[in-house]
Design a protein around this motif. Structure first.
Motif, PDB file in Angstrom:
ATOM      1  N   ASP A  26      30.556 -14.569   2.286  1.00  0.00           N
ATOM      2  CA  ASP A  26      30.197 -14.707   1.041  1.00  0.00           C
ATOM      3  C   ASP A  26      28.543 -14.474   0.399  1.00  0.00           C
ATOM      4  OD1 ASP A  26      32.834 -15.141   0.922  1.00  0.00           O
ATOM      5  OD2 ASP A  26      32.964 -16.617   0.427  1.00  0.00           O
ATOM      6  N   VAL A  27      28.584 -13.959  -0.627  1.00  0.00           N
ATOM      7  CA  VAL A  27      27.490 -13.869  -1.147  1.00  0.00           C
ATOM      8  C   VAL A  27      27.206 -14.168  -2.498  1.00  0.00           C
ATOM      9  CG1 VAL A  27      25.514 -12.362  -1.870  1.00  0.00           C
ATOM     10  CG2 VAL A  27      26.470 -11.477   0.113  1.00  0.00           C
ATOM     11  N   HIS A  28      26.177 -14.820  -3.424  1.00  0.00           N
ATOM     12  CA  HIS A  28      26.741 -16.010  -4.384  1.00  0.00           C
ATOM     13  C   HIS A  28      25.535 -15.465  -4.646  1.00  0.00           C
ATOM     14  CE1 HIS A  28      29.959 -18.308  -1.748  1.00  0.00           C
ATOM     15  NE2 HIS A  28      30.157 -17.885  -3.425  1.00  0.00           N
ATOM     16  N   GLN A  29      25.548 -15.103  -5.907  1.00  0.00           N
ATOM     17  CA  GLN A  29      24.491 -14.951  -7.072  1.00  0.00           C
ATOM     18  C   GLN A  29      24.384 -16.029  -8.660  1.00  0.00           C
ATOM     19  OE1 GLN A  29      23.595 -11.290  -8.707  1.00  0.00           O
ATOM     20  NE2 GLN A  29      21.862 -11.308  -9.603  1.00  0.00           N
ATOM     21  N   GLN A  30      23.109 -17.090  -8.323  1.00  0.00           N
ATOM     22  CA  GLN A  30      24.386 -18.162  -9.473  1.00  0.00           C
ATOM     23  C   GLN A  30      25.406 -18.627  -9.041  1.00  0.00           C
ATOM     24  OE1 GLN A  30      21.585 -18.605 -11.114  1.00  0.00           O
ATOM     25  NE2 GLN A  30      20.099 -17.070 -12.054  1.00  0.00           N
ATOM     26  N   ASP A  31      26.029 -19.153  -8.367  1.00  0.00           N
ATOM     27  CA  ASP A  31      26.789 -19.527  -7.895  1.00  0.00           C
ATOM     28  C   ASP A  31      28.206 -18.935  -7.826  1.00  0.00           C
ATOM     29  OD1 ASP A  31      25.848 -22.478  -6.723  1.00  0.00           O
ATOM     30  OD2 ASP A  31      25.628 -22.779  -8.886  1.00  0.00           O
ATOM     31  N   LEU A  32      28.267 -17.625  -8.347  1.00  0.00           N
ATOM     32  CA  LEU A  32      29.398 -17.004  -9.059  1.00  0.00           C
ATOM     33  C   LEU A  32      29.011 -15.823  -7.527  1.00  0.00           C
ATOM     34  CD1 LEU A  32      28.964 -15.386 -12.663  1.00  0.00           C
ATOM     35  CD2 LEU A  32      30.509 -17.359 -11.741  1.00  0.00           C
ATOM     36  N   LEU A  33      30.154 -15.486  -7.012  1.00  0.00           N
ATOM     37  CA  LEU A  33      30.809 -14.476  -5.650  1.00  0.00           C
ATOM     38  C   LEU A  33      30.167 -13.485  -6.510  1.00  0.00           C
ATOM     39  CD1 LEU A  33      32.093 -14.685  -3.158  1.00  0.00           C
ATOM     40  CD2 LEU A  33      34.305 -14.502  -4.075  1.00  0.00           C
ATOM     41  N   VAL A  34      29.814 -12.801  -5.236  1.00  0.00           N
ATOM     42  CA  VAL A  34      29.855 -11.456  -6.176  1.00  0.00           C
ATOM     43  C   VAL A  34      29.444 -10.428  -5.270  1.00  0.00           C
ATOM     44  CG1 VAL A  34      27.942 -11.862  -7.544  1.00  0.00           C
ATOM     45  CG2 VAL A  34      27.155 -11.336  -5.398  1.00  0.00           C
ATOM     46  N   GLY A  35      29.988 -10.526  -3.983  1.00  0.00           N
ATOM     47  CA  GLY A  35      29.629  -9.709  -2.676  1.00  0.00           C
ATOM     48  C   GLY A  35      30.900 -10.219  -1.480  1.00  0.00           C
ATOM     49  N   MET A  36      31.843  -9.826  -0.394  1.00  0.00           N
ATOM     50  CA  MET A  36      32.508 -10.761   0.245  1.00  0.00           C
ATOM     51  C   MET A  36      32.029  -9.432   1.583  1.00  0.00           C
ATOM     52  SD  MET A  36      36.001 -12.139  -1.707  1.00  0.00           S
ATOM     53  CE  MET A  36      37.103 -10.700   0.013  1.00  0.00           C
ATOM     54  N   TYR A  46      22.975  -7.322   1.362  1.00  0.00           N
ATOM     55  CA  TYR A  46      23.034  -7.191   0.376  1.00  0.00           C
ATOM     56  C   TYR A  46      22.398  -8.028  -0.557  1.00  0.00           C
ATOM     57  CZ  TYR A  46      26.020  -7.199  -4.790  1.00  0.00           C
ATOM     58  OH  TYR A  46      26.449  -6.785  -5.093  1.00  0.00           O
ATOM     59  N   LYS A  47      22.038  -9.380   0.286  1.00  0.00           N
ATOM     60  CA  LYS A  47      21.146 -10.495  -0.668  1.00  0.00           C
ATOM     61  C   LYS A  47      19.396  -9.806  -0.979  1.00  0.00           C
ATOM     62  CE  LYS A  47      19.456 -15.399  -0.061  1.00  0.00           C
ATOM     63  NZ  LYS A  47      18.506 -15.183   1.071  1.00  0.00           N
ATOM     64  N   ALA A  48      19.769  -9.420   0.158  1.00  0.00           N
ATOM     65  CA  ALA A  48      17.780  -8.745  -0.405  1.00  0.00           C
ATOM     66  C   ALA A  48      17.845  -7.807  -1.245  1.00  0.00           C
ATOM     67  CB  ALA A  48      17.847  -8.569   1.162  1.00  0.00           C
ATOM     68  N   GLU A  49      18.714  -6.557  -1.019  1.00  0.00           N
ATOM     69  CA  GLU A  49      18.680  -6.075  -2.307  1.00  0.00           C
ATOM     70  C   GLU A  49      18.987  -6.390  -3.606  1.00  0.00           C
ATOM     71  OE1 GLU A  49      21.902  -2.179  -3.998  1.00  0.00           O
ATOM     72  OE2 GLU A  49      21.558  -3.134  -1.748  1.00  0.00           O
ATOM     73  N   LEU A  50      19.830  -7.550  -4.264  1.00  0.00           N
ATOM     74  CA  LEU A  50      19.814  -8.717  -5.650  1.00  0.00           C
ATOM     75  C   LEU A  50      18.765  -9.357  -5.690  1.00  0.00           C
ATOM     76  CD1 LEU A  50      23.124  -9.613  -4.201  1.00  0.00           C
ATOM     77  CD2 LEU A  50      22.690  -7.763  -6.545  1.00  0.00           C
ATOM     78  N   GLU A  51      17.689  -9.352  -4.658  1.00  0.00           N
ATOM     79  CA  GLU A  51      17.059 -10.117  -4.901  1.00  0.00           C
ATOM     80  C   GLU A  51      15.588  -8.938  -5.609  1.00  0.00           C
ATOM     81  OE1 GLU A  51      16.980 -13.884  -1.895  1.00  0.00           O
ATOM     82  OE2 GLU A  51      16.239 -12.449  -1.537  1.00  0.00           O
ATOM     83  N   ASN A  52      15.565  -8.058  -4.446  1.00  0.00           N
ATOM     84  CA  ASN A  52      14.930  -6.957  -5.028  1.00  0.00           C
ATOM     85  C   ASN A  52      15.148  -6.894  -6.612  1.00  0.00           C
ATOM     86  OD1 ASN A  52      12.622  -5.101  -4.422  1.00  0.00           O
ATOM     87  ND2 ASN A  52      14.166  -3.443  -4.322  1.00  0.00           N
ATOM     88  N   LEU A  53      15.957  -6.439  -6.532  1.00  0.00           N
ATOM     89  CA  LEU A  53      16.810  -5.940  -8.213  1.00  0.00           C
ATOM     90  C   LEU A  53      16.068  -6.978  -8.879  1.00  0.00           C
ATOM     91  CD1 LEU A  53      19.572  -4.240  -8.035  1.00  0.00           C
ATOM     92  CD2 LEU A  53      17.766  -3.391  -7.691  1.00  0.00           C
ATOM     93  N   GLU A  54      16.230  -8.023  -8.521  1.00  0.00           N
ATOM     94  CA  GLU A  54      16.072  -9.068  -9.689  1.00  0.00           C
ATOM     95  C   GLU A  54      14.702  -8.767 -10.445  1.00  0.00           C
ATOM     96  OE1 GLU A  54      15.764 -12.093 -12.316  1.00  0.00           O
ATOM     97  OE2 GLU A  54      17.723 -10.288 -11.913  1.00  0.00           O
ATOM     98  N   SER A  55      13.564  -9.520  -8.711  1.00  0.00           N
ATOM     99  CA  SER A  55      12.012  -8.676  -9.066  1.00  0.00           C
ATOM    100  C   SER A  55      11.818  -7.649  -9.561  1.00  0.00           C
ATOM    101  CB  SER A  55      11.208  -8.701  -7.329  1.00  0.00           C
ATOM    102  OG  SER A  55      11.917  -7.805  -6.655  1.00  0.00           O
ATOM    103  N   GLN A  56      12.441  -6.025 -10.068  1.00  0.00           N
ATOM    104  CA  GLN A  56      11.856  -5.617 -10.088  1.00  0.00           C
ATOM    105  C   GLN A  56      12.217  -5.249 -11.479  1.00  0.00           C
ATOM    106  OE1 GLN A  56      13.987  -2.068  -8.846  1.00  0.00           O
ATOM    107  NE2 GLN A  56      12.854  -1.910  -6.526  1.00  0.00           N
ATOM    108  N   ARG A  57      13.598  -6.445 -11.973  1.00  0.00           N
ATOM    109  CA  ARG A  57      13.380  -5.966 -13.318  1.00  0.00           C
ATOM    110  C   ARG A  57      12.456  -7.008 -14.207  1.00  0.00           C
ATOM    111  NH1 ARG A  57      17.532  -9.204 -16.475  1.00  0.00           N
ATOM    112  NH2 ARG A  57      17.866 -11.007 -14.837  1.00  0.00           N
TER     113      ARG A  57
END
Length: 59
Positions: A26-36, A46-57
């Protein structure tokens, strides 16, 4: 932002998944399930992709 990858507890798997010996990550973002994922590597990608998108934002 907090993103974490955890292996799903065996007791939270479906009977079919338990019988076949499948693992679920499971991948959780801000304690919400965002991927399995059935593959730990894909979950971490996927975790790295989310972190990269957040840093770009935020820049």
């Amino acid at each position: 932002m907090t993103v974490k990858v955890t292996e799903r507890d065996f007791s939270h798997l479906s009977h079919e998944s338990q019988a076949s010996g499948q693992q679920v990550w499971d991948v959780h973002q801000q304690d919400l399930l965002v991927g399995m994922f059935h593959n730990e590597t894909e979950a971490h990608q996927y975790k790295a992709e989310l972190e990269n998108l957040e840093s770009q934002r935020t820049t």
